[in-house]
Design a protein around this motif. Structure first.
Motif, PDB file in Angstrom:
ATOM      1  N   ILE A   1       0.786  -1.168   0.123  1.00  0.00           N
ATOM      2  CA  ILE A   1       0.048   0.100   0.076  1.00  0.00           C
ATOM      3  C   ILE A   1       0.866   1.146  -0.049  1.00  0.00           C
ATOM      4  O   ILE A   1       0.693   2.162  -0.812  1.00  0.00           O
TER       5      ILE A   1
ATOM      6  N   LEU B   1       2.311   1.678  -3.729  1.00  0.00           N
ATOM      7  CA  LEU B   1       1.400   2.156  -4.483  1.00  0.00           C
ATOM      8  C   LEU B   1       1.158   3.604  -4.222  1.00  0.00           C
ATOM      9  O   LEU B   1       0.997   4.547  -5.088  1.00  0.00           O
ATOM     10  N   LYS B   2       1.244   4.079  -3.026  1.00  0.00           N
ATOM     11  CA  LYS B   2       1.010   5.698  -2.627  1.00  0.00           C
ATOM     12  C   LYS B   2       2.306   6.222  -3.244  1.00  0.00           C
ATOM     13  O   LYS B   2       2.064   7.321  -3.970  1.00  0.00           O
TER      14      LYS B   2
ATOM     15  N   LEU C   1      -2.134   5.357  -5.970  1.00  0.00           N
ATOM     16  CA  LEU C   1      -3.122   5.307  -4.851  1.00  0.00           C
ATOM     17  C   LEU C   1      -3.017   6.497  -4.095  1.00  0.00           C
ATOM     18  O   LEU C   1      -2.035   6.896  -3.605  1.00  0.00           O
TER      19      LEU C   1
ATOM     20  N   PHE D   1      -5.640   6.324   1.493  1.00  0.00           N
ATOM     21  CA  PHE D   1      -6.367   4.991   2.052  1.00  0.00           C
ATOM     22  C   PHE D   1      -6.314   4.966   3.350  1.00  0.00           C
ATOM     23  O   PHE D   1      -5.896   4.293   4.111  1.00  0.00           O
TER      24      PHE D   1
ATOM     25  N   TYR E   1      -5.660  -5.298  -8.147  1.00  0.00           N
ATOM     26  CA  TYR E   1      -5.392  -4.088  -8.202  1.00  0.00           C
ATOM     27  C   TYR E   1      -3.931  -3.829  -9.140  1.00  0.00           C
ATOM     28  O   TYR E   1      -4.091  -3.216 -10.069  1.00  0.00           O
TER      29      TYR E   1
END
Length: 202
Positions: free
Chosen positions: A129, A132-133, A138, A141, A194
């Motif tokens: 996560i 991805l940021k 992203l 989240f 994803y």
């Protein structure tokens, strides 16, 4: 002579004793090295330059590919307790999306924390996560996609890859995250899908 602290993310055998190694450096980002003679039994660098091992390295930058000269182990892996599927997931991200000489020190540090936990599902999903940021795939989240609340986040919208609170659950096609959200197999599968969609789109 240049130096960096790196994690090995890919290696390819070259000739009888050499290897071409791709590393993710804290200061320099992803780059490739030529490791001469590293496959010899008496090579001083052999034990330090293994996939997902962390080492402090020195290398010579001349014409062509940088040449590894010295290495010092910083952290090795507990191979017996390493989840190989999670390792493959992380290696795929690092090799697929990182651009050469584009440093991400915060991401490097997050990788170190996850490796210290042998890439268990919780640490692996937290790292993905964050990755991805950092890569711009992203946005927020941490709050519900529908109402913006940061409380009672108990579900995830698989279609939009977004969090949903319990008050908005009835308005979505979300799945429950359970008591251990980051360690949830539901979250692991949704992140897998994803990332697959991102790869297909780029």
């Amino acid at each position: 002579m240049s130096k960096d602290t790196v994690v090995v993310i890919k290696s390819i055998n070259y000739s009888e004793a050499d290897r071409i190694v791709t590393v993710f450096g804290r200061e320099l980002g992803k780059f490739t090295l030529f490791a001469r003679g590293i496959r010899k039994i008496n090579s001083k660098n052999r034990g330090n330059i293994q996939t997902l091992y962390t080492s402090k390295i020195s290398f010579y930058e001349g014409k062509g590919m940088p040449l590894l000269t010295e290495s010092e182990s910083v952290a090795s892996l507990d191979i017996d307790n390493l989840d190989m599927n999670n390792a493959k997931r992380i290696l795929f991200l690092l090799n697929k999306f990182l651009q050469e000489y584009d440093p991400y020190p915060n991401l490097f540090d997050a990788l170190q924390r996850a490796l210290a936990l042998n890439l268990d599902s919780r640490s692996m999903n937290k790292l993905r996560i964050k990755f991805l940021k950092e890569m711009g795939f992203l946005n927020d989240f941490s709050s519900c996609i529908y109402c913006g609340s940061k409380k009672d986040i108990q579900y995830i919208d698989s279609k939009n890859f977004a969090l949903v609170c319990k008050n908005c659950y009835s308005n979505s096609n979300s799945k429950p995250l359970g008591k251990d959200p980051y360690g949830s197999s539901v979250l692991t599968e949704i992140i897998d899908n994803y990332i697959k969609r991102i790869v297909e789109e780029i």
